[in-house]
Write an enzyme that holds these catalytic residues in place. Structure first.
Site, PDB file in Angstrom:
ATOM      1  N   ASP A 151     -10.066  -4.547  -5.325  1.00  0.00           N
ATOM      2  CA  ASP A 151      -8.819  -4.447  -4.146  1.00  0.00           C
ATOM      3  C   ASP A 151      -9.819  -3.041  -2.775  1.00  0.00           C
ATOM      4  O   ASP A 151     -10.032  -3.187  -2.077  1.00  0.00           O
ATOM      5  CB  ASP A 151      -8.306  -3.415  -4.776  1.00  0.00           C
ATOM      6  CG  ASP A 151      -6.943  -2.919  -3.329  1.00  0.00           C
ATOM      7  OD1 ASP A 151      -5.883  -3.473  -3.311  1.00  0.00           O
ATOM      8  OD2 ASP A 151      -7.350  -1.685  -3.159  1.00  0.00           O
TER       9      ASP A 151
ATOM     10  N   SER B 160       1.114  -1.096  -0.470  1.00  0.00           N
ATOM     11  CA  SER B 160      -0.146   0.156  -0.379  1.00  0.00           C
ATOM     12  C   SER B 160       0.181   1.392   0.048  1.00  0.00           C
ATOM     13  O   SER B 160       1.748   0.888  -0.959  1.00  0.00           O
ATOM     14  CB  SER B 160      -0.935   0.010   1.561  1.00  0.00           C
ATOM     15  OG  SER B 160      -1.994   0.785   1.028  1.00  0.00           O
TER      16      SER B 160
ATOM     17  N   HIS C  84      -8.418  -5.608  -0.478  1.00  0.00           N
ATOM     18  CA  HIS C  84      -7.209  -4.216  -0.342  1.00  0.00           C
ATOM     19  C   HIS C  84      -6.370  -5.178   1.143  1.00  0.00           C
ATOM     20  O   HIS C  84      -4.699  -5.470   1.381  1.00  0.00           O
ATOM     21  CB  HIS C  84      -7.242  -2.771   0.301  1.00  0.00           C
ATOM     22  CG  HIS C  84      -5.865  -2.030   0.441  1.00  0.00           C
ATOM     23  ND1 HIS C  84      -4.870  -1.956  -0.903  1.00  0.00           N
ATOM     24  CD2 HIS C  84      -5.219  -1.739   1.438  1.00  0.00           C
ATOM     25  CE1 HIS C  84      -4.258  -1.218  -0.413  1.00  0.00           C
ATOM     26  NE2 HIS C  84      -4.388  -1.136   0.631  1.00  0.00           N
TER      27      HIS C  84
END
Length: 285
Positions: free
Chosen positions: A211, A95, A266
């Protein structure tokens, strides 16, 4: 004969436990090294003997500190580890950590990072409500530029890579991070930024349409919105066409790998052992 067999097995085990390069991990926003433990353990399980450095810098709320402050400290961290491993190391950034890790590598063109794995990272920036709600519940994307494109906003990590397609003039005027590391704005460091990427053995960009946080998800592949909110893929953007940071150079040499995997949230990229085995481990040779 028995002692010879034992000796052979020992040699084999030594070989198996020394053939994998060390790996550096860097966490995402509002998290810390604890959130990367499952990834660390999975790497060690399937690649025995791997030395893993799970970076704990800027955990949790500290991850909101300015992008450049984090990059400077991460660069020092890379320098220390690189000095211990002249054979080279791999880097996995998750991320926000993948974006900041990439910038640290660009800022350190003498690095010996071999494979850089960007795990669902906003490499072309971020623009979307779902992401904002995680940190600023009352802020909406169309108004966020008022915060992020200001002196105060640029002291937050998010402000450094907030890329509002409807306010590009303000993006280039106020943003002190993303347009520079993407060489959209030329600076004294532009050559180093490109050399740092071009030196990589491989760049692996991982993301997917489900995601739910990185917006657009194609930003994990350097794609991004135009003013109509249509996504322009990497290969049609100036950053690739003009080879502004070395992505085209890597691609022509077969060193740029884009992985798109559906049905992955995610929060699962670094916590699902099956996903880790499929999209990460093959690139930690």
């Amino acid at each position: 004969m028995a002692s010879y067999t034992t000796f052979s097995i020992l040699l084999l085990l030594i070989g198996l436990t020394s053939c994998y390069k060390p790996v550096i991990l860097f966490h995402g926003i509002l998290s810390g090294s604890e959130n990367m433990v499952l990834l660390e353990e999975t790497i060690k399980l399937f690649h025995p003997g791997t030395k893993v450095y799970n970076c704990g810098k800027f955990p949790y709320w500290n991850s909101l500190e300015s992008s450049w402050r984090q990059v400077r400290e991460l660069k020092k961290y890379l320098e220390e580890i690189n000095a211990l491993h002249h054979e080279g190391v791999h880097f996995i950034g998750y991320s926000q950590g993948g974006l900041l890790g990439r910038a640290a590598i660009q800022s350190y063109p003498q690095h010996n990072i071999k494979n850089f794995i960007s795990l669902s990272s906003p490499q072309a920036g971020q623009y979307g409500d779902s992401f904002l709600r995680l940190i600023f519940p009352n802020l909406v994307a169309k108004e966020a530029f008022e915060l992020f494109y200001s002196r105060i906003g640029q002291h937050t990590s998010i402000g450094g890579y907030w890329n509002d397609p409807f306010n590009q003039e303000l993006y280039f005027k106020f943003s002190k991070f993303l347009p520079y590391i993407n060489n959209e704005i030329f600076s004294l460091n532009s050559t180093n930024f490109k050399n740092g990427i071009s030196k990589l053995n491989k760049m692996i960009l991982i993301g997917g349409p489900n995601d739910g946080v990185i917006t657009p998800w194609e930003s994990s592949h350097f794609g991004f919105y135009n003013k109509s909110l249509s996504v322009v893929p990497l290969y049609e953007r100036d950053i690739y066409i003009n080879d502004e940071i070395g992505l085209k150079t890597l691609d022509k040499a077969g060193k740029l790998i884009l992985i798109a995997k559906s049905h992955v949230n995610h929060l699962c990229w670094h916590t699902n052992p099956w996903i880790i085995r499929e999209v990460i481990l093959p690139h930690l040779d």
